[in-house]
Structure formats: C-alpha cells, structure tokens
Design a protein around this motif. Structure first.
Motif, short mmCIF file in Angstrom:
data_model
loop_
_atom_site.label_atom_id
_atom_site.label_comp_id
_atom_site.label_asym_id
_atom_site.label_seq_id
_atom_site.Cartn_x
_atom_site.Cartn_y
_atom_site.Cartn_z
N THR A 259 0.84 -1.20 0.00
CA THR A 259 0.00 0.00 0.00
C THR A 259 0.87 1.24 0.00
OG1 THR A 259 -1.45 -1.26 1.49
CG2 THR A 259 -2.04 1.03 1.05
N TYR A 260 1.84 1.27 0.91
CA TYR A 260 2.71 2.44 1.01
C TYR A 260 3.55 2.61 -0.26
CZ TYR A 260 1.55 3.14 5.94
OH TYR A 260 0.89 3.41 7.11
N ARG A 261 4.01 1.52 -0.82
CA ARG A 261 4.81 1.64 -2.06
C ARG A 261 3.98 2.27 -3.17
NH1 ARG A 261 4.67 -1.02 -6.44
NH2 ARG A 261 3.42 -2.72 -5.55
N ILE A 262 2.74 1.82 -3.31
CA ILE A 262 1.86 2.38 -4.35
C ILE A 262 1.60 3.86 -4.10
CG2 ILE A 262 -0.49 2.31 -5.28
CD1 ILE A 262 -0.42 -0.76 -4.64
N MET A 263 1.28 4.20 -2.87
CA MET A 263 0.98 5.59 -2.54
C MET A 263 2.20 6.48 -2.76
SD MET A 263 -2.22 5.88 -1.66
CE MET A 263 -2.22 7.49 -0.86
N SER A 281 7.32 8.81 5.98
CA SER A 281 7.47 8.81 7.44
C SER A 281 6.39 7.96 8.09
CB SER A 281 7.41 10.25 7.97
OG SER A 281 8.47 11.02 7.46
N SER A 282 5.15 8.05 7.57
CA SER A 282 4.05 7.24 8.10
C SER A 282 4.34 5.76 7.95
CB SER A 282 2.74 7.59 7.38
OG SER A 282 2.38 8.93 7.61
N MET A 283 4.93 5.40 6.83
CA MET A 283 5.28 4.00 6.59
C MET A 283 6.27 3.51 7.64
SD MET A 283 7.18 2.31 3.26
CE MET A 283 8.71 3.18 3.67
N GLU A 284 7.30 4.31 7.89
CA GLU A 284 8.31 3.91 8.88
C GLU A 284 7.71 3.86 10.28
OE1 GLU A 284 12.62 5.12 7.32
OE2 GLU A 284 11.37 6.87 7.76
N PRO A 290 11.66 0.73 4.71
CA PRO A 290 11.66 0.89 3.25
C PRO A 290 12.49 -0.21 2.58
CG PRO A 290 13.09 2.52 4.28
CD PRO A 290 12.34 1.85 5.38
N SER A 291 11.96 -0.77 1.54
CA SER A 291 12.68 -1.81 0.82
C SER A 291 13.65 -1.19 -0.16
CB SER A 291 11.70 -2.71 0.07
OG SER A 291 11.08 -1.98 -0.98
N LYS A 310 16.68 16.44 -3.85
CA LYS A 310 15.68 15.57 -3.20
C LYS A 310 16.09 14.10 -3.34
CE LYS A 310 11.85 18.82 -3.82
NZ LYS A 310 10.59 19.10 -4.53
N ALA A 311 16.67 13.76 -4.50
CA ALA A 311 17.16 12.39 -4.67
C ALA A 311 18.26 12.11 -3.65
CB ALA A 311 17.69 12.19 -6.09
N GLY A 312 19.09 13.14 -3.38
CA GLY A 312 20.15 13.00 -2.39
C GLY A 312 19.61 12.70 -1.01
N ASN A 313 18.45 13.30 -0.67
CA ASN A 313 17.83 13.03 0.64
C ASN A 313 17.47 11.56 0.78
OD1 ASN A 313 17.98 15.75 1.33
ND2 ASN A 313 15.93 16.21 0.54
N TYR A 314 17.00 10.96 -0.30
CA TYR A 314 16.65 9.54 -0.24
C TYR A 314 17.88 8.64 -0.39
CZ TYR A 314 11.70 10.40 0.12
OH TYR A 314 10.47 10.78 0.61
N LEU A 315 18.91 9.15 -1.07
CA LEU A 315 20.17 8.40 -1.11
C LEU A 315 20.76 8.26 0.28
CD1 LEU A 315 21.87 9.83 -4.32
CD2 LEU A 315 21.39 7.42 -3.89
N SER A 316 20.57 9.30 1.09
CA SER A 316 21.09 9.24 2.45
C SER A 316 20.38 8.19 3.29
CB SER A 316 20.97 10.62 3.13
OG SER A 316 19.60 10.96 3.30
N LYS A 317 19.13 7.86 2.90
CA LYS A 317 18.38 6.83 3.64
C LYS A 317 18.92 5.43 3.35
CE LYS A 317 14.10 9.59 3.52
NZ LYS A 317 14.04 9.89 4.94
#
Length: 363
Positions: A259-263, A281-284, A290-291, A310-317
C-alpha cells in the motif's frame, strides 16, 4: 462366513470391496467382483459395487480399466448413477482426455442422469487447464443456469484462465452475473478479476465492478484496496485514490508495505514531494522499513525529474541499511551527471559516497 454356512449378501461384498479399493488393491477387488457375479441373485454386483470399483481404478490412474468396467456394467444391465459417471469424468479430465470426458458427459445426459456441481467442476477444471475456454465457458454457463455452486478453487481457475488468455472483460461479466444472482463467491475470485482488469488497462470496468461489489457489502481485503488505489492513480483519479486509502482503516484493515509503495511512488510521480515525505514517514512509523526496491524507485523518479537534491535526501536513507543501489539507478546517475556543467552544484549536495558519479564533470 462361508465356513459357518452364512452366505454373504451384496452389502457384505460391497463393504469388503470398498476397503480393497480404498487400499489400492484393485486386483483383489476385481476377484471379489467376479465372485459376486458368480453368486448371482441378490449378490450380483449392483451400481454401488461397480461405482466403488470404478472409483478405485480411477484413483489408481487406471483410466482404461475403469472405462472397460463401465462398459461391462452397462452390458450387465446395471444403470450408472451420477457418482459412477463423475468418477470416470474426473479421471479422464486429469488425464487430459477431454474429448472422452465430454463423450461421457453427453452419454450421462442422454441416459437421464443429471450432472451435479462436482461433475461440472471436473469438466471446467479440465477445460481451463488446457485453455479450452469456449468449452469451459459453455459448462460454466450451464452450471450457473442450474443454480449449482462451484467451489472457490474451480471458480478461481476458471476466471484466471480467462484472464490469462486476454478475456478479463468476459471474466468480469461472469462476476456481475454472480453478484446479480446472489451467488456466494470468495474475495479471492473477485481479486483475480479486478487485478487482471487493471493490468489489461480496463480500469473503468474494474471501477464499475469494484463499486458494484461495495454496494452489496462485499468485505474487501487489503490486496483489493491496493489494486484499486493503484488503478485510480494510473487514470489520474487521485482524489478517489486518497478516499480509498482513507477507507482502509474504516474497513478494519491496515495499510501494508505494498500500500505504502503504491501511494509513495504515485505521489512522487505527481511531484508532491512534501506529501510523499509525509507518507514515507508514516510508513516507517507503522513499522514498515523501506525496501531496496522502493528506495531505488523513488531515487530514479527524482533523478529523471532533475530533482537531484531531493534524490540526495533519499540516497542518504540508503546509508547504514542493508540496501544497495540497483544497477539501473547507478547507470541513470552516471548518465545524468555526464552532462557537462548541468548538475555541478546539485552533485555537491549528494552524500559524499555518491559524488564520484559526477567526478569527471566537477573537475
């Protein structure tokens, strides 16, 4: 019994015959059947005895012997019943001898024996397995017209076969018929049909069926919610998708990782990053880590939009987790950062370990 002067009757023979057949001792059972025939009179094999033995042969996969015994039974003037016919039809369908199975079905009807739901079940399963959809549809229609109920396995196999051969709309028509006739159908059958409609870009048909199911108070599972939310986003009906997402908890369910992946991926595609961040954040918070697939999907979508920071923010995750960049993500980064001068400043905002993708242009 014989030694005590007690002559076995048909019931005595039938009991022993059943035990031998259940124990896959067909030769011993055949000897017993011949003894019954020799006794004659009240001990002559009846429909129960023949049906038991035929079923035993079928269970052992000895279809030819079962058919021979069926012919002998008819020649002896014993009329087969629905159990006899169904046993042979089941064995023929499992042997993929559908022409012979159909011949037995016609013989059955022509001799005044009405097929039951089990008989039709074996025919539908046989046709569906082989992809003989015209014949499967014919039998399915006949079954429903007689008000007979098929089990979930048979219904699912039938609709899945239709969907796999590009006939999801026809599967949906059967679903509408079952709703209108009040036929009890498991949610898994509807899930197959809705999923295939959406995968075949028949979203409007899926939405119509979904609403019809809701109107008759079908209790949806999370898989169906996920399917329909994804479909709504695909046809730019975001508000309805959000309503469905909110309805998950109202139906006593909880969003899962899918569900979270789709959203999240749908929201990122639309460019609503603040909302996507909130959903992430809600997913976590809900306990779903996160997969690797999800993070790579998000990073690629942001890179394709030129949203390097913004991509960098998710790269940090990705750092500190058992997650790695997929090859396609790395190749995309190399392709983008090879454009001379375009992303110099943005590259510097990436986590240090990823800046090497643009080292040649930065220098």
């Amino acid at each position: 019994m014989s030694e005590l002067g007690c002559v076995p009757d048909a019931l005595s023979y039938s009991v022993v015959l059943k035990v031998l057949c259940d124990d896959s001792r067909s030769q011993r059972a055949l000897d017993l059947l011949q003894m019954m025939s020799k006794e004659g009179g009240g001990c002559a094999p009846n429909v129960v005895a023949y049906s038991t033995f035929i079923h035993g042969f079928c269970k052992e996969g000895k279809v030819s012997q079962a058919c021979d015994l069926f012919d002998e039974m008819v020649q002896q003037g014993v009329k087969p019943n629905v159990v006899t016919y169904t046993s042979v039809i089941d064995a023929l369908c499992k042997a993929r001898a559908m022409d012979k199975a159909e011949s037995f079905l016609r013989h059955m009807v022509n001799h005044g024996v009405r097929p039951n739901n089990v008989t039709y079940k074996y025919m539908i399963q046989g046709y569906s397995t082989l992809g003989w959809l015209k014949e499967a549809v014919k039998i399915f229609r006949e079954t429903t017209s007689r008000g007979l109920i098929l089990d979930d396995v048979t219904r699912n196999l039938f609709v899945a076969s239709l969907c796999n051969h590009g006939r999801s709309k026809e599967a949906a028509e059967f679903a509408h018929q079952m709703i209108e006739t009040g036929t009890t159908v498991s949610i898994s059958t509807y899930s197959i049909i809705l999923g295939e409609l959406c995968r075949n870009n028949c979203t409007e048909e899926a939405i119509i069926l979904f609403r019809k199911l809701g109107a008759v108070n079908v209790k949806f599972d999370i898989t169906i919610f996920n399917t329909m939310i994804d479909a709504m986003y695909r046809v730019q009906r975001r508000e309805e998708a959000n309503i469905l997402f909110a309805a998950i908890s109202a139906n006593g369910l909880v969003p899962n990782a899918s569900t979270y992946r789709i959203m999240i991926t749908s929201i990122v595609k639309e460019g609503s990053m603040e909302e996507a961040d909130h959903m992430f954040s809600s997913m976590e918070t809900s306990g779903y880590a996160p997969s690797s697939v999800l993070l790579n999907d998000i990073i690629r979508m942001l890179l394709e939009k030129g949203e390097i920071v913004k991509a960098g923010n998710y790269l940090s995750k990705v750092d500190g987790k058992c997650i790695s960049l997929e090859a396609s993500t790395g190749l995309l980064m190399m392709h983008l950062f090879s454009r001379e001068g375009k992303y110099h400043e943005q590259i510097r905002s990436l986590p240090a370990r990823y800046e090497f993708f643009g080292v040649s242009t930065v220098e």
